[in-house]
Write a protein that holds these residues in place. Structure first.
Motif, PDB file in Angstrom:
ATOM      1  N   GLN A  21       0.817   5.440   1.087  1.00 32.03           N
ATOM      2  CA  GLN A  21       0.116   6.478   1.843  1.00 32.03           C
ATOM      3  C   GLN A  21       0.801   7.810   1.600  1.00 32.03           C
ATOM      4  OE1 GLN A  21       0.165   6.326   6.187  1.00 32.03           O
ATOM      5  NE2 GLN A  21      -1.863   7.261   6.280  1.00 32.03           N
ATOM      6  N   HIS A  49      -4.242   0.853  -2.101  1.00 37.01           N
ATOM      7  CA  HIS A  49      -3.704  -0.448  -2.481  1.00 37.01           C
ATOM      8  C   HIS A  49      -2.921  -0.347  -3.779  1.00 37.01           C
ATOM      9  CE1 HIS A  49      -3.994  -4.485  -4.389  1.00 37.01           C
ATOM     10  NE2 HIS A  49      -3.677  -4.858  -3.177  1.00 37.01           N
ATOM     11  N   SER A  51       1.148  11.816   2.303  1.00 43.36           N
ATOM     12  CA  SER A  51       1.080  12.556   3.555  1.00 43.36           C
ATOM     13  C   SER A  51      -0.330  13.078   3.809  1.00 43.36           C
ATOM     14  CB  SER A  51       2.071  13.725   3.510  1.00 43.36           C
ATOM     15  OG  SER A  51       2.028  14.439   4.715  1.00 43.36           O
ATOM     16  N   GLY A  52      -0.871  12.748   4.961  1.00 43.29           N
ATOM     17  CA  GLY A  52      -2.185  13.248   5.331  1.00 43.29           C
ATOM     18  C   GLY A  52      -3.355  12.546   4.658  1.00 43.29           C
ATOM     19  N   ARG A  53      -3.105  11.433   3.992  1.00 43.72           N
ATOM     20  CA  ARG A  53      -4.169  10.742   3.266  1.00 43.72           C
ATOM     21  C   ARG A  53      -4.316   9.308   3.758  1.00 43.72           C
ATOM     22  NH1 ARG A  53      -4.591  13.813  -1.570  1.00 43.72           N
ATOM     23  NH2 ARG A  53      -6.504  12.656  -2.024  1.00 43.72           N
ATOM     24  N   GLY A  54      -5.345   8.639   3.253  1.00 44.34           N
ATOM     25  CA  GLY A  54      -5.531   7.226   3.552  1.00 44.34           C
ATOM     26  C   GLY A  54      -4.622   6.348   2.716  1.00 44.34           C
ATOM     27  N   LEU A  55      -4.606   5.061   3.042  1.00 44.39           N
ATOM     28  CA  LEU A  55      -3.764   4.134   2.291  1.00 44.39           C
ATOM     29  C   LEU A  55      -4.445   3.736   0.988  1.00 44.39           C
ATOM     30  CD1 LEU A  55      -2.856   3.774   5.361  1.00 44.39           C
ATOM     31  CD2 LEU A  55      -1.914   1.596   4.579  1.00 44.39           C
ATOM     32  N   SER A  75       4.735   7.136   1.927  1.00 46.37           N
ATOM     33  CA  SER A  75       5.110   5.989   2.758  1.00 46.37           C
ATOM     34  C   SER A  75       4.544   4.739   2.118  1.00 46.37           C
ATOM     35  CB  SER A  75       4.559   6.141   4.175  1.00 46.37           C
ATOM     36  OG  SER A  75       5.221   7.172   4.858  1.00 46.37           O
ATOM     37  N   TYR A 126       0.837  -1.185   0.000  1.00 47.37           N
ATOM     38  CA  TYR A 126       0.000   0.000   0.000  1.00 47.37           C
ATOM     39  C   TYR A 126       0.876   1.241   0.000  1.00 47.37           C
ATOM     40  CZ  TYR A 126      -4.096  -2.843   1.218  1.00 47.37           C
ATOM     41  OH  TYR A 126      -5.114  -3.765   1.209  1.00 47.37           O
ATOM     42  N   PHE A 169       3.749   0.635   2.635  1.00 44.85           N
ATOM     43  CA  PHE A 169       3.532  -0.381   3.662  1.00 44.85           C
ATOM     44  C   PHE A 169       3.308  -1.740   3.012  1.00 44.85           C
ATOM     45  CE2 PHE A 169       2.870   2.299   7.388  1.00 44.85           C
ATOM     46  CZ  PHE A 169       2.546   3.532   6.830  1.00 44.85           C
TER      47      PHE A 169
END
Lengths: 112, 115
Positions: free
Chosen positions: A37, A45, A39-43, A86, A35, A88
């Protein structure tokens, strides 16, 4: 308990370079997912690789999975400033259909 | 159309208060989740509902109570808020396939700050 562990924790590269992030995990998995992400947002896919697959591609993304080493890597080719985020990895355990366990993430910075 | 939406986006409140966060998905998924992301970006599962039935209940203080009125909604109520509850809370949804947990779709997050 923590399942996925990304490495490195942070990565800084120049635009156009390739970025490689690694993920290690501890127990048997059904699938592994990556995933992103911002900055400041949701993940969001990116890609899912099943335990019986070894490599998968999606655009500039290439994911490998080595179940014998319990590790995966995410390669982003020809990186762009917009890839700064980021990343994940998340594992779906083989004995549970319900839960994804996320690693701590790799912060990728792509400098223009 | 927003796939997974959460309200509110920001929540600033005093210690001891009770607050709720709402989540809705329009993807037709059968499973919804609540995650907590701390200041170090570690994302931890809290709860999950499948077809309105609680299927994951991690070690979370019982001040946190999820409620799923229907498959498309999963709300999170927090009683007696504490400083340590400050975090970003994400809702997510997915299908559960025979091959296990599939792609999860995340909401934009609710940034909770407890003063």
């Amino acid at each position: 308990s923590q399942q996925g562990e990304e490495d490195p924790q942070a990565l800084s590269i120049q635009e156009g370079e390739n970025a490689t992030m690694n993920c290690s995990y501890k127990t048997s998995i059904n699938n592994l997912q990556w995933y992103r992400q911002n900055s400041g947002r949701g993940l969001v896919h990116l890609i899912l690789i099943r335990s019986n697959e070894r490599e998968k591609h999606s655009g500039r993304l290439r994911v490998t999975l080595d179940t014998s080493k319990k590790s995966s890597s995410l390669l982003i080719t020809a990186s762009r400033a917009a890839d700064t985020a980021s990343y994940f990895c998340a594992t779906a355990p083989a004995r549970s259909n319900y839960k994804l366990t996320f690693g701590k993430g790799t912060l990728l910075t792509v400098n223009p | 159309d927003t796939a997974v939406s959460q309200t509110p986006k920001y929540l600033v409140t005093q210690m001891g208060n009770d607050k709720s966060i709402k989540c809705e998905q329009n993807l037709g998924h059968d499973t919804m989740y609540w995650y907590k992301q701390d200041s170090k970006k570690f994302l931890k599962i809290m709860f999950s509902y499948n077809n309105k039935e609680l299927i994951i209940n991690e070690t979370v203080p019982n001040r946190f109570s999820p409620k799923s009125p229907d498959k498309a909604h999963l709300n999170l109520h927090i009683n007696s808020l504490e400083l340590g509850d400050s975090a970003v809370y994400f809702c997510a949804s997915s299908h559960l396939g025979l091959a296990g947990v599939l792609t999860q779709y995340f909401g934009p997050g609710t940034r909770l700050l407890v003063l």
